[in-house]
Design a protein around this motif. Structure first.
Motif, mmCIF file in Angstrom:
data_model
loop_
_atom_site.group_PDB
_atom_site.id
_atom_site.type_symbol
_atom_site.label_atom_id
_atom_site.label_comp_id
_atom_site.label_asym_id
_atom_site.label_seq_id
_atom_site.Cartn_x
_atom_site.Cartn_y
_atom_site.Cartn_z
ATOM 1 N N TRP A 86 68.003 51.156 27.074
ATOM 2 C CA TRP A 86 67.563 50.125 26.126
ATOM 3 C C TRP A 86 66.181 50.410 25.539
ATOM 4 N N ALA A 87 65.462 51.352 26.124
ATOM 5 C CA ALA A 87 64.083 51.604 25.686
ATOM 6 C C ALA A 87 64.057 52.643 24.562
ATOM 7 N N ALA A 88 63.133 52.452 23.655
ATOM 8 C CA ALA A 88 62.952 53.436 22.581
ATOM 9 C C ALA A 88 62.488 54.760 23.199
ATOM 10 N N PRO A 89 62.820 55.885 22.570
ATOM 11 C CA PRO A 89 62.328 57.165 23.094
ATOM 12 C C PRO A 89 60.800 57.219 23.044
ATOM 13 N N LEU A 90 60.218 58.018 23.927
ATOM 14 C CA LEU A 90 58.764 58.134 23.982
ATOM 15 C C LEU A 90 58.246 58.648 22.645
ATOM 16 N N ASP A 91 57.366 57.872 22.048
ATOM 17 C CA ASP A 91 56.715 58.249 20.785
ATOM 18 C C ASP A 91 55.324 58.762 21.148
ATOM 19 N N ARG A 92 55.197 60.080 21.301
ATOM 20 C CA ARG A 92 53.924 60.663 21.739
ATOM 21 C C ARG A 92 52.797 60.393 20.756
ATOM 22 N N VAL A 93 53.112 60.467 19.460
ATOM 23 C CA VAL A 93 52.086 60.229 18.433
ATOM 24 C C VAL A 93 51.632 58.770 18.491
ATOM 25 N N GLY A 94 52.592 57.860 18.590
ATOM 26 C CA GLY A 94 52.261 56.438 18.690
ATOM 27 C C GLY A 94 51.457 56.140 19.938
ATOM 28 N N LEU A 95 51.850 56.753 21.059
ATOM 29 C CA LEU A 95 51.147 56.553 22.324
ATOM 30 C C LEU A 95 49.720 57.100 22.231
ATOM 31 N N TYR A 96 49.564 58.259 21.592
ATOM 32 C CA TYR A 96 48.234 58.843 21.369
ATOM 33 C C TYR A 96 47.349 57.841 20.618
ATOM 34 N N HIS A 97 47.896 57.240 19.565
ATOM 35 C CA HIS A 97 47.106 56.280 18.773
ATOM 36 C C HIS A 97 46.769 55.023 19.573
ATOM 37 N N GLN A 98 47.705 54.567 20.405
ATOM 38 C CA GLN A 98 47.427 53.403 21.249
ATOM 39 C C GLN A 98 46.323 53.710 22.255
ATOM 40 N N VAL A 99 46.405 54.880 22.881
ATOM 41 C CA VAL A 99 45.369 55.280 23.837
ATOM 42 C C VAL A 99 44.030 55.421 23.113
ATOM 43 N N SER A 100 44.066 56.002 21.930
ATOM 44 C CA SER A 100 42.847 56.142 21.123
ATOM 45 C C SER A 100 42.213 54.771 20.870
ATOM 46 N N ASN A 101 43.036 53.810 20.465
ATOM 47 C CA ASN A 101 42.524 52.461 20.187
ATOM 48 C C ASN A 101 41.960 51.794 21.434
ATOM 49 N N LYS A 102 42.634 51.975 22.565
ATOM 50 C CA LYS A 102 42.214 51.317 23.809
ATOM 51 C C LYS A 102 41.016 51.995 24.473
ATOM 52 N N THR A 103 40.631 53.179 23.970
ATOM 53 C CA THR A 103 39.465 53.872 24.509
ATOM 54 C C THR A 103 38.351 53.938 23.458
ATOM 55 N N ARG A 104 38.351 52.958 22.566
ATOM 56 C CA ARG A 104 37.337 52.887 21.499
ATOM 57 C C ARG A 104 37.248 54.182 20.714
ATOM 58 N N GLY A 105 38.391 54.617 20.187
ATOM 59 C CA GLY A 105 38.415 55.842 19.403
ATOM 60 C C GLY A 105 38.190 57.080 20.244
ATOM 61 N N ILE A 106 38.771 57.084 21.444
ATOM 62 C CA ILE A 106 38.627 58.175 22.411
ATOM 63 C C ILE A 106 37.148 58.408 22.715
ATOM 64 N N SER A 107 36.457 57.326 23.032
ATOM 65 C CA SER A 107 35.039 57.486 23.376
ATOM 66 C C SER A 107 34.718 56.937 24.754
ATOM 67 N N GLN A 108 35.548 56.018 25.268
ATOM 68 C CA GLN A 108 35.202 55.389 26.533
ATOM 69 C C GLN A 108 36.443 55.032 27.343
ATOM 70 N N LEU A 109 36.404 55.390 28.628
ATOM 71 C CA LEU A 109 37.441 55.011 29.587
ATOM 72 C C LEU A 109 36.703 54.460 30.792
ATOM 73 N N GLY A 110 36.647 53.136 30.885
ATOM 74 C CA GLY A 110 35.859 52.520 31.951
ATOM 75 C C GLY A 110 34.410 52.959 31.813
ATOM 76 N N PRO A 111 33.799 53.444 32.909
ATOM 77 C CA PRO A 111 32.388 53.858 32.855
ATOM 78 C C PRO A 111 32.206 55.260 32.276
ATOM 79 N N TYR A 112 33.301 55.914 31.918
ATOM 80 C CA TYR A 112 33.237 57.306 31.482
ATOM 81 C C TYR A 112 33.212 57.434 29.968
ATOM 82 N N SER A 113 32.401 58.369 29.505
ATOM 83 C CA SER A 113 32.378 58.728 28.089
ATOM 84 C C SER A 113 33.358 59.869 27.885
#
Length: 123
Positions: A86-113
């Motif tokens: 029932w799940a959509a296939p893994l969209d790597r590009v979409g997932l990359y963009h989501q991770v990018s957004n959730k890490t402030r444009g790939i700048s921060q992951l928790g206390p890490y730059s």
């Protein structure tokens, strides 16, 4: 019903404020294990909060390597999800963009730059 197959994808990125030291070379060292635990937890939180959340199983940091600069550590992780019919296939590009957004444009992951040019999803 048959159990869904587990599929894997890799996530790689560079932390710019975690100096790579010799104890990060040894997967049995306390520093490697504690860094691995923190990375796994932060990646799990990121992925659970993404479009693959409902089928996401977990991430395991597999390697910590020296970055190109002295204060950098490169992180390699393998993440697993169940390939449900029932799940959509893994969209790597979409997932990359989501991770990018959730890490402030790939700048921060928790206390890490993060190095903004270092994120790869299965790449």
């Amino acid at each position: 019903t048959t159990a869904a197959a587990l599929e894997r994808f890799t996530v790689n990125f560079t932390i710019t404020n975690l100096p790579y030291t010799s104890d990060l070379e040894n997967p049995n060292s306390a520093r490697f294990r504690s860094t691995q635990r923190v990375m796994n937890m932060m990646l799990d939180r990121l992925m659970k909060d993404s479009s693959i959340g409902p089928v996401f199983q977990g991430c395991q940091t597999t390697d910590l390597r020296p970055g190109s600069a002295r204060d950098e550590t490169r992180v390699d992780a393998v993440c697993t999800y169940s390939k449900e019919p029932w799940a959509a296939p893994l969209d790597r590009v979409g997932l990359y963009h989501q991770v990018s957004n959730k890490t402030r444009g790939i700048s921060q992951l928790g206390p890490y730059s993060l190095d903004k040019d270092s994120l790869y999803v299965n790449g």
